[in-house]
Design an enzyme around this catalytic site. Structure first.
Site, PDB file in Angstrom:
ATOM      1  N   HIS A  85      33.477  35.219-103.737  1.00  0.00           N
ATOM      2  CA  HIS A  85      32.023  35.050-103.675  1.00  0.00           C
ATOM      3  C   HIS A  85      31.483  34.419-104.955  1.00  0.00           C
ATOM      4  O   HIS A  85      30.628  33.529-104.903  1.00  0.00           O
ATOM      5  CB  HIS A  85      31.344  36.407-103.452  1.00  0.00           C
ATOM      6  CG  HIS A  85      31.487  36.919-102.057  1.00  0.00           C
ATOM      7  ND1 HIS A  85      30.959  38.121-101.646  1.00  0.00           N
ATOM      8  CD2 HIS A  85      32.093  36.385-100.967  1.00  0.00           C
ATOM      9  CE1 HIS A  85      31.232  38.303-100.366  1.00  0.00           C
ATOM     10  NE2 HIS A  85      31.923  37.276 -99.932  1.00  0.00           N
ATOM     11  N   TYR A  95      22.446  38.596 -99.280  1.00  0.00           N
ATOM     12  CA  TYR A  95      22.976  39.810 -98.660  1.00  0.00           C
ATOM     13  C   TYR A  95      22.058  40.391 -97.593  1.00  0.00           C
ATOM     14  O   TYR A  95      22.534  40.847 -96.537  1.00  0.00           O
ATOM     15  CB  TYR A  95      23.317  40.848 -99.734  1.00  0.00           C
ATOM     16  CG  TYR A  95      24.687  40.612-100.324  1.00  0.00           C
ATOM     17  CD1 TYR A  95      25.821  41.155 -99.723  1.00  0.00           C
ATOM     18  CD2 TYR A  95      24.855  39.830-101.461  1.00  0.00           C
ATOM     19  CE1 TYR A  95      27.087  40.932-100.249  1.00  0.00           C
ATOM     20  CE2 TYR A  95      26.112  39.601-101.999  1.00  0.00           C
ATOM     21  CZ  TYR A  95      27.233  40.162-101.390  1.00  0.00           C
ATOM     22  OH  TYR A  95      28.478  39.924-101.899  1.00  0.00           O
ATOM     23  N   GLU A 137      29.819  41.423-108.451  1.00  0.00           N
ATOM     24  CA  GLU A 137      29.719  39.970-108.601  1.00  0.00           C
ATOM     25  C   GLU A 137      28.854  39.583-109.794  1.00  0.00           C
ATOM     26  O   GLU A 137      29.163  38.608-110.499  1.00  0.00           O
ATOM     27  CB  GLU A 137      29.188  39.358-107.302  1.00  0.00           C
ATOM     28  CG  GLU A 137      30.227  39.389-106.189  1.00  0.00           C
ATOM     29  CD  GLU A 137      29.658  39.253-104.797  1.00  0.00           C
ATOM     30  OE1 GLU A 137      28.500  38.773-104.668  1.00  0.00           O
ATOM     31  OE2 GLU A 137      30.341  39.640-103.837  1.00  0.00           O
ATOM     32  N   GLN A 207      38.836  25.965-102.392  1.00  0.00           N
ATOM     33  CA  GLN A 207      39.403  26.630-103.562  1.00  0.00           C
ATOM     34  C   GLN A 207      40.831  26.140-103.767  1.00  0.00           C
ATOM     35  O   GLN A 207      41.646  26.165-102.841  1.00  0.00           O
ATOM     36  CB  GLN A 207      39.344  28.149-103.377  1.00  0.00           C
ATOM     37  CG  GLN A 207      37.926  28.651-103.503  1.00  0.00           C
ATOM     38  CD  GLN A 207      37.616  29.926-102.750  1.00  0.00           C
ATOM     39  OE1 GLN A 207      38.298  30.277-101.805  1.00  0.00           O
ATOM     40  NE2 GLN A 207      36.556  30.612-103.152  1.00  0.00           N
ATOM     41  N   SER A 209      44.194  26.294-106.501  1.00  0.00           N
ATOM     42  CA  SER A 209      44.826  26.915-107.665  1.00  0.00           C
ATOM     43  C   SER A 209      44.910  25.912-108.800  1.00  0.00           C
ATOM     44  O   SER A 209      45.148  24.718-108.581  1.00  0.00           O
ATOM     45  CB  SER A 209      46.232  27.386-107.306  1.00  0.00           C
ATOM     46  OG  SER A 209      46.208  28.377-106.306  1.00  0.00           O
ATOM     47  N   GLY A 274      56.183  25.280-100.306  1.00  0.00           N
ATOM     48  CA  GLY A 274      55.254  24.165-100.159  1.00  0.00           C
ATOM     49  C   GLY A 274      54.290  24.034-101.313  1.00  0.00           C
ATOM     50  O   GLY A 274      54.665  24.140-102.485  1.00  0.00           O
ATOM     51  N   PHE A 391      47.148  34.841-100.338  1.00  0.00           N
ATOM     52  CA  PHE A 391      46.988  33.952 -99.194  1.00  0.00           C
ATOM     53  C   PHE A 391      46.134  32.756 -99.571  1.00  0.00           C
ATOM     54  O   PHE A 391      45.277  32.835-100.451  1.00  0.00           O
ATOM     55  CB  PHE A 391      46.278  34.671 -98.044  1.00  0.00           C
ATOM     56  CG  PHE A 391      47.156  35.581 -97.259  1.00  0.00           C
ATOM     57  CD1 PHE A 391      48.050  35.077 -96.337  1.00  0.00           C
ATOM     58  CD2 PHE A 391      47.082  36.948 -97.434  1.00  0.00           C
ATOM     59  CE1 PHE A 391      48.848  35.917 -95.599  1.00  0.00           C
ATOM     60  CE2 PHE A 391      47.876  37.806 -96.700  1.00  0.00           C
ATOM     61  CZ  PHE A 391      48.767  37.284 -95.780  1.00  0.00           C
ATOM     62  N   PHE A 392      46.353  31.646 -98.861  1.00  0.00           N
ATOM     63  CA  PHE A 392      45.375  30.569 -98.872  1.00  0.00           C
ATOM     64  C   PHE A 392      44.310  30.956 -97.852  1.00  0.00           C
ATOM     65  O   PHE A 392      44.634  31.302 -96.721  1.00  0.00           O
ATOM     66  CB  PHE A 392      46.001  29.236 -98.477  1.00  0.00           C
ATOM     67  CG  PHE A 392      47.067  28.769 -99.418  1.00  0.00           C
ATOM     68  CD1 PHE A 392      46.851  28.745-100.782  1.00  0.00           C
ATOM     69  CD2 PHE A 392      48.304  28.356 -98.935  1.00  0.00           C
ATOM     70  CE1 PHE A 392      47.826  28.313-101.657  1.00  0.00           C
ATOM     71  CE2 PHE A 392      49.288  27.922 -99.804  1.00  0.00           C
ATOM     72  CZ  PHE A 392      49.049  27.902-101.164  1.00  0.00           C
TER      73      PHE A 392
END
Length: 403
Positions: A85, A95, A137, A207, A209, A274, A391-392
């Site tokens: 987030h 929210y 957050e 997103q 890496s 990969g 995870f992606f």
């Protein structure tokens, strides 16, 4: 604090959410986007189309219902989601919108079963849970902004270099448009790229890496080109084909709770499949720069040698490490004479004869690859708490015992 009666109602409705959770969240997103299309500038459209986001939210809501009387148990999951987030720029004022349409979806799916008492209980519970997210957050926003060279939301970066790493993967070197240095980050973390694509109505957020060790000069992401007409290919193909050196894109501050523990000196094993090599290479480069005496095993699986990125770079880093080893596996090499350590999949037998049982393990790659690898590690006696993975896309749990 929630009233005891509210807690009892929430926990009693948890079984219903387990059965109808995805139906509720699918309707929730549909209704919310119909009335607030501006939120499509934030959400990943691919995850919506494939149902990943709906499933992830359903799992989160179900977990919240189960643990409504001990929300501290949810903090690890809350922090993981909060990182996402924060990197997307989610704001507190969004929210209440989510709460409104979540309650409407519960009412619409459950019909008469969703009594006023139940809806009031869920409204109260959502308010408490939302505040937990908002508080966590906000702490992350403040941390991102307060560190040296940091910022709160998005910042303009210039693509200063593009470099082909394999037949599918290209690296993008990013420097702040204002000429300042980049902030520090933990090896394995990611950034969000926000971009407008000509002809598309909404912004796209992805997103990626960070694929280099922390440095003060640039961020580097290494992007896999997805199939041209697949939903996943919208942004990756745009970056490959249309974003040239000199282009300016918006970038979030680094985020994520999947990262190398830089203070640990126990053996480390990095396993990737990969494009999952990208955070692992950041970790390996950081090890070589900062703790070259730490034992490190780098295991990577590729379809073949042509799609294998960073092979030469990994070999160079192994020369720096005091006790490092690289192991490469190709499912189906293109050339008969191609050298690799293993042909085929990385399975239990391969890992059993290769890994150090005292190691900390980091795993990243496509979900089927990670499921197989993590299950294999656990089957040879590696404790689950020694296995870190990411995870992606939306965080989703898989059933390891089915492997």
């Amino acid at each position: 604090m929630l009233a005891q009666k509210t807690i009892e109602i929430i926990k009693s409705t948890a079984p219903v959410l387990e059965v109808k959770g995805t139906e509720i969240t699918s309707l929730f997103y549909k209704r919310m986007f119909e009335n607030h299309p501006e939120l499509l500038n934030i959400f990943n459209h691919v995850n919506q189309k494939k149902g990943r986001q709906q499933t992830a939210l359903a799992n989160t809501v179900y977990a919240a219902a189960q643990n409504i009387d001990r929300l501290e148990a949810l903090l690890p999951a809350v922090k993981q989601i909060a990182h996402k987030h924060r990197s997307l720029g989610i704001k507190p004022e969004q929210y209440p919108i989510v709460g409104e349409y979540l309650l409407k979806a519960i009412k619409e799916v459950l019909g008469d079963e969703a009594t006023e008492e139940i809806l009031e209980a869920w409204g109260a519970a959502y308010g408490v849970i939302a505040q937990v997210f908002i508080d966590v957050e906000e702490g992350m926003y403040q941390e991102a902004a307060s560190q040296e060279a940091g910022w709160r939301d998005f910042k303009n970066f210039t693509v200063v270099k593009k470099e082909v790493e394999s037949s599918l993967i290209t690296s993008f070197y990013l420097q702040p448009e204002d000429g300042k240095m980049v902030p520090d980050f933990l090896p394995g973390q990611y950034i969000t790229i926000r971009t407008a694509i000509p002809g598309e109505e909404y912004l796209f957020n992805r997103q990626y890496s960070l694929s280099s060790a922390p440095n003060k000069e640039y961020f580097r992401i290494s992007v896999k080109r997805e199939a041209e007409h697949s939903p996943e290919g919208k942004v990756s193909n745009y970056l490959h084909d249309s974003v040239s050196e000199g282009a300016v894109i918006e970038v979030s501050a680094p985020a994520g709770d999947f990262h190398l523990d830089v203070n640990d000196h126990s053996p480390v094993t990095l396993i990737s499949g990969g494009v999952g090599i990208t955070p692992m290479f950041s970790m390996l480069e950081a090890l070589a720069k900062n703790t070259p005496s730490r034992p490190a095993l780098f295991i990577h699986a590729s379809r073949n040698e042509e799609v294998h990125a960073f092979k030469k770079n990994v070999a160079e880093l192994m020369e720096v490490l005091d006790n490092g080893r690289a192991f490469f596996a190709y499912e189906k090499p293109v050339n008969a004479g191609t050298l690799c350590d293993h042909r085929g999949y990385i399975d239990t037998a391969v890992l059993d004869g290769l890994v150090d049982r005292d190691s900390i393990f980091y795993v990243c790659g496509p979900a089927p690859f990670m499921k197989a690898v993590i299950s294999s590690l656990m089957s040879i006696g590696i404790p689950e708490d020694k296995i870190c993975y990411e995870f992606f896309g939306p965080a989703m749990k898989f059933q390891l015992q089915e492997a």
